[in-house]
Design a protein around this motif. Structure first.
Motif, PDB file in Angstrom:
ATOM      1  N   ARG A  76       0.828  -1.207   0.000  1.00  0.00           N
ATOM      2  CA  ARG A  76       0.000   0.000   0.000  1.00  0.00           C
ATOM      3  C   ARG A  76       0.865   1.260   0.000  1.00  0.00           C
ATOM      4  O   ARG A  76       0.588   2.219  -0.714  1.00  0.00           O
ATOM      5  N   GLN A  77       1.907   1.246   0.796  1.00  0.00           N
ATOM      6  CA  GLN A  77       2.774   2.409   0.849  1.00  0.00           C
ATOM      7  C   GLN A  77       3.483   2.618  -0.491  1.00  0.00           C
ATOM      8  O   GLN A  77       3.623   3.751  -0.963  1.00  0.00           O
ATOM      9  N   ASN A  78       3.912   1.526  -1.118  1.00  0.00           N
ATOM     10  CA  ASN A  78       4.534   1.634  -2.442  1.00  0.00           C
ATOM     11  C   ASN A  78       3.546   2.204  -3.458  1.00  0.00           C
ATOM     12  O   ASN A  78       3.916   3.006  -4.321  1.00  0.00           O
ATOM     13  N   ASN A 131      -3.786  -0.474  -3.279  1.00  0.00           N
ATOM     14  CA  ASN A 131      -4.722   0.524  -2.757  1.00  0.00           C
ATOM     15  C   ASN A 131      -4.635   1.858  -3.501  1.00  0.00           C
ATOM     16  O   ASN A 131      -4.567   2.931  -2.891  1.00  0.00           O
ATOM     17  N   VAL A 132      -4.659   1.787  -4.827  1.00  0.00           N
ATOM     18  CA  VAL A 132      -4.637   2.998  -5.645  1.00  0.00           C
ATOM     19  C   VAL A 132      -5.805   2.953  -6.637  1.00  0.00           C
ATOM     20  O   VAL A 132      -6.209   1.886  -7.084  1.00  0.00           O
ATOM     21  N   PRO A 133      -6.356   4.121  -6.985  1.00  0.00           N
ATOM     22  CA  PRO A 133      -7.547   4.165  -7.835  1.00  0.00           C
ATOM     23  C   PRO A 133      -7.218   3.986  -9.307  1.00  0.00           C
ATOM     24  O   PRO A 133      -6.074   4.111  -9.740  1.00  0.00           O
ATOM     25  N   GLY A 334      -1.901   0.564   8.829  1.00  0.00           N
ATOM     26  CA  GLY A 334      -3.306   0.357   8.533  1.00  0.00           C
ATOM     27  C   GLY A 334      -4.197   1.524   8.907  1.00  0.00           C
ATOM     28  O   GLY A 334      -5.412   1.471   8.756  1.00  0.00           O
ATOM     29  N   ARG A 335      -3.603   2.636   9.383  1.00  0.00           N
ATOM     30  CA  ARG A 335      -4.400   3.790   9.798  1.00  0.00           C
ATOM     31  C   ARG A 335      -4.076   4.984   8.923  1.00  0.00           C
ATOM     32  O   ARG A 335      -2.938   5.209   8.532  1.00  0.00           O
ATOM     33  N   ALA A 380      -7.896  -8.398   0.476  1.00  0.00           N
ATOM     34  CA  ALA A 380      -6.867  -7.376   0.319  1.00  0.00           C
ATOM     35  C   ALA A 380      -7.062  -6.175   1.235  1.00  0.00           C
ATOM     36  O   ALA A 380      -6.109  -5.427   1.478  1.00  0.00           O
ATOM     37  N   ASN A 381      -8.270  -5.982   1.752  1.00  0.00           N
ATOM     38  CA  ASN A 381      -8.482  -4.821   2.624  1.00  0.00           C
ATOM     39  C   ASN A 381      -9.228  -5.153   3.912  1.00  0.00           C
ATOM     40  O   ASN A 381      -9.584  -4.258   4.681  1.00  0.00           O
TER      41      ASN A 381
END
Length: 529
Positions: A76-78, A131-133, A334-335, A380-381
């Motif tokens: 997610r961070q990547n 986690n990207v649109p 996760g926050r 995944a989430n």
């Protein structure tokens, strides 16, 4: 309570009328888990688990799946870091800040209209796991073709005749009135003192009144929907459970066949949005869902918010045009923390947008717009959803301490409060994850060995998708049910909601069994590789 709702060793009376509807629903889920565990035990006795674990062709896939599941926060961070770099480039070159996918076949998409093909599993890893649109085009020719033909007129307007004929003009619809946006265009931030989204007021209107209101509003900016109720803010028909209404109407009128009535008739969920734990579980056991229709005139809007339960969402524009403003989150452990960057995009008729978890966004309808929207949770989430519950639990515990009226052992009230606040409790989340994990294990363990050994991307993608989900759910259940620090509290909540310590122990036992299979698969892959 029927005997079929009890576990094999449960001795509670079948005619216990004190059992709540919520408990009955979850006991049904537990009974299905029991049946699934029996199939897994048979697979283990038949040597199927051992055969799968010893299949060398599967070991590289297990390695990749375990690595991806363990690195979900890093992924997610990547994803966020890559998007931030792309935003800098897009501002300099005036290029589009996110990927646009064009459907090329039933399970494949071309990236930005080029030659890079993305399959279903690749989509889930590239966008859901990171986690990207993104925007998807072409689904109006496949999954949403029928609903588009019914709800979209020849001149690309909303086919209001379909709604009049199929629903009836006197049908009441829930029009949301935004209290933060007055008739002069003044708007506050839409957040309460605790930083939560301010609730919209809901006014019931007849469908025929709503259609007439939209017609007038589209012709004049001086007309507001609910003035007859004393309110002067633009109305928005949203969070409308139209599919539930159609299903109910079909059940009441079995001969009502002139128009499609259910989700299966109107549209099908694209494969890239499948394995929806939330809606699959709710539909099967509670009759609820997070599947909505949104219908709003020009300038109707949804104010700044992030989606319920830290869920993913997708939105398909049947008719109209929306302007989205997305706030790039900074996510740690996760926050979500402060959003630093924003960007806008336009969603046209026929476009589908994927909105990741914990992304704040606001949406304005630039013209009269009709869309289909699902909130959904996958492997995944689901850890984000658990963090959402933990945050809400912390707030509830603070309220309880302030009241000083609830005992420390009253987990039933705590679960009821949690469910009342966010629509989900710990027991439901655990059962949702366990049901899916059992289904996944039963599904891919029985894939023929000849299919497993194929090297074609579609076969590897199928197994990779299931294996990634399996080990993600393994991680979640291991951290909730079998974590010593959380175990006692979780077991108390399970026992309170299921109204049975024995059933709570069954949940733990089934989780341990599934986790044991996952560990066997991972161990064999590590030894054989």
């Amino acid at each position: 309570m029927d005997d079929s709702l009890c576990t094999d060793n449960n001795t509670e009376q079948a005619n216990d009328t004190s059992v709540s509807t919520q408990t009955t629903e979850l006991r049904k889920a537990l009974k299905d888990c029991s049946n699934g565990i029996e199939r897994l035990r048979k697979a283990q006795d038949d040597g199927i688990v051992s055969s799968f674990a010893n299949d060398g062709a599967v070991h590289p896939l297990i390695h990749r799946a375990v690595a991806a599941a363990d690195a979900h926060r890093e992924l997610r961070q990547n994803g966020i870091n890559d998007l931030r770099r792309r935003l800098v480039i897009s501002s300099e070159e005036r290029s589009f800040p996110i990927d646009v996918l064009h459907m090329s076949s039933s399970n494949a998409f071309l990236l930005d209209g080029g030659e890079v093909t993305i399959q279903t599993y690749e989509f889930k890893q590239r966008y859901c796991a990171r986690n990207v649109p993104c925007i998807i085009r072409g689904l109006d020719m496949t999954n949403f073709a029928h609903v588009s033909s019914q709800w979209r007129s020849e001149d690309n307007a909303i086919n209001v005749d379909w709604f009049r004929n199929c629903l009836g003009g006197d049908t009441k619809v829930p029009v949301r009135v935004d209290a933060t946006n007055d008739q002069n265009g003044n708007q506050d931030d839409g957040l309460d003192a605790d930083g939560r989204a301010t609730e919209c007021e809901t006014v019931e209107m007849k469908l025929c009144e709503w259609i007439e209101y939209c017609k007038q509003t589209n012709q004049s900016t001086l007309v507001y929907p609910c003035e007859y109720k004393g309110l002067t803010s633009i109305g928005y028909l949203k969070d409308w459970h139209l599919l539930q209404f159609l299903k109910s109407k079909q059940q009441q009128q079995q001969r009502y066949n002139s128009q499609p009535q259910s989700i299966n008739d109107l549209y099908s969920v694209p494969s890239i949005f499948e394995r929806d734990l939330l809606n699959n579980f709710l539909t099967k056991y509670t009759g609820g869902d997070y599947k909505f229709v949104y219908w709003g005139p020009a300038q109707s809007r949804t104010n700044l918010h992030s989606d319920v339960l830290h869920s993913f969402s997708w939105s398909y524009n049947v008719v109209g045009k929306k302007r989205w403003t997305l706030y790039v989150p900074s996510i740690k452990n996760g926050r979500e923390s402060q959003c630093l960057e924003t960007f806008e995009l336009i969603q046209e008729t026929g476009d589908t947008i994927f909105v990741p978890a914990m992304w704040k966004h606001e949406v304005v309808n630039l013209v009269e717009t009709l869309s289909i929207n699902h909130n959904w949770i996958t492997a995944a989430n689901i850890d984000c959803t658990y963090q959402c519950l933990l945050t809400e639990i912390s707030s509830i515990e603070k309220e309880i301490r302030d009241w000083g009226v609830l005992s420390n052992d009253d987990c039933e009230t705590r679960e009821n409060m949690l469910r009342g606040c966010v629509g989900l409790d710990v027991t439901m989340l655990v059962m949702m994850a366990l049901c899916e994990l059992i289904d996944l294990l039963n599904e891919f363990l029985r894939v023929e060995e000849t299919s497993r050994s194929e090297t074609a991307d579609i076969n590897n993608g199928y197994l990779m998708d299931r294996l990634y989900s399996t080990f993600s759910l393994y991680n979640l259940l291991n951290s909730i049910v079998l974590n010593e620090a959380e175990d006692a509290n979780t077991m108390k909540r399970l026992a309170a909601t299921l109204q049975s310590e024995e059933m709570a122990n069954d949940v733990k036992s089934y989780s341990e069994f599934c986790i044991g299979i996952c560990r066997t698969l991972a161990m064999h892959a590590n030894i054989k590789e």
